[in-house]
Enzyme design. Structure first.
Site, PDB file in Angstrom:
ATOM      1  N   GLU A  80       0.840  -1.197   0.000  1.00  0.00           N
ATOM      2  CA  GLU A  80       0.000   0.000   0.000  1.00  0.00           C
ATOM      3  C   GLU A  80       0.877   1.250   0.000  1.00  0.00           C
ATOM      4  O   GLU A  80       1.921   1.291   0.640  1.00  0.00           O
ATOM      5  CB  GLU A  80      -0.912   0.000   1.229  1.00  0.00           C
ATOM      6  CG  GLU A  80      -1.721   1.272   1.439  1.00  0.00           C
ATOM      7  CD  GLU A  80      -2.812   1.462   0.395  1.00  0.00           C
ATOM      8  OE1 GLU A  80      -3.768   2.183   0.677  1.00  0.00           O
ATOM      9  OE2 GLU A  80      -2.718   0.896  -0.712  1.00  0.00           O
ATOM     10  N   ASP A 108      -2.382  -5.101   0.884  1.00  0.00           N
ATOM     11  CA  ASP A 108      -1.704  -3.970   1.527  1.00  0.00           C
ATOM     12  C   ASP A 108      -0.301  -4.319   2.020  1.00  0.00           C
ATOM     13  O   ASP A 108       0.604  -3.486   1.971  1.00  0.00           O
ATOM     14  CB  ASP A 108      -2.539  -3.457   2.708  1.00  0.00           C
ATOM     15  CG  ASP A 108      -3.875  -2.900   2.257  1.00  0.00           C
ATOM     16  OD1 ASP A 108      -3.883  -2.089   1.317  1.00  0.00           O
ATOM     17  OD2 ASP A 108      -4.909  -3.284   2.834  1.00  0.00           O
TER      18      ASP A 108
END
Length: 252
Positions: A80, A108
């Site tokens: 992310e 992420d």
């Protein structure tokens, strides 16, 4: 809301959120709630990663002081916060190196200890509802899901919360603080409700001094996770296997 975000979050997180919205053609001046949500999600991802390492014995440890002589490997790879092209490059490299199944959607984080991708969620609603939405979208048993709420609740795949209790408490405290700061300035209701958001936007357009008195309590210290990403997507030297996948950026 925009003023609140710029004063509440680390400048580098704000910059990453701006780049993310620009990449998707979104106007942060209009979609201020999304701007706040992206910043919050970024901060939680970085806090999730901060201070967590794997020692020579393969054990997960928490180290809050930087020691350049320590033979430690970062436990989490941060996906992310990167542009989509670089993010997929990192994911592909991880899959080629570890044999992990390539996820359909960008996750992420990657956990080197548990050898799994992680999807982090931050919700303003009930955690179980948001968890089910995430699970139905991802439809993969190989991606671990961990949801946090602004009320201190959390939910994770198979009740496996990955981090130690103290690390998770740090994240929950930060989220609760953000909620309180928003509530103190009349921003929380609009952050939760789309109808209230429209009303708030009209107020914001009339007055740009909504958060003028906001105290800057948040630390401006750059977290270890953020330092890895600055100034852009530089080689973090985290592992030899991934090193070749990162693009070198010219020094500013």
């Amino acid at each position: 809301m925009e003023d609140f975000v710029r004063q509440c979050f680390n400048p580098m997180i704000v910059e990453l959120a701006e780049k993310a919205m620009k990449e998707y053609g979104e106007d942060l001046k209009i979609e201020t709630n999304k701007f706040a949500a992206i910043c919050t999600h970024l901060e939680v991802c970085f806090m999730y990663s901060d201070f967590h390492f794997i020692n020579e014995q393969g054990e997960s440890i928490v180290v809050e002081l930087d020691d350049p002589n320590a033979l430690l490997k970062h436990r989490f790879e941060i996906i992310e916060g990167r542009d989509r092209t670089m993010a997929w490059t990192v994911v592909n490299s991880i899959c080629n190196t570890t044999g992990a199944e390539k996820p359909k959607f960008l996750p992420d984080l990657y956990d080197y200890k548990e050898n799994r991708f992680i999807e982090i969620g931050v919700t303003r609603r009930e955690v179980h509802i948001y968890y089910l939405e995430k699970a139905n979208k991802i439809k993969s048993e190989n991606t671990h899901i961990h949801i946090f709420s602004f009320t201190g609740e959390e939910m994770a795949t198979k009740a496996d919360y990955t981090l130690d209790e103290e690390s998770r408490a740090r994240i929950k405290t930060r989220l609760f603080t953000i909620r309180q700061e928003m509530a103190n300035r009349g921003l929380w209701d609009s952050f939760v409700s789309p109808k209230e958001a429209k009303k708030q936007l009209k107020k914001d357009l009339k007055s740009q001094e909504l958060c003028a008195g906001l105290p800057t309590k948040v630390s401006r210290r750059t977290s270890p996770a953020l330092r890895i990403l600055e100034p852009m997507w530089m080689d973090s030297n985290r592992t030899a296997a991934l090193r070749a996948s990162f693009l070198k950026c010219p020094k500013k």
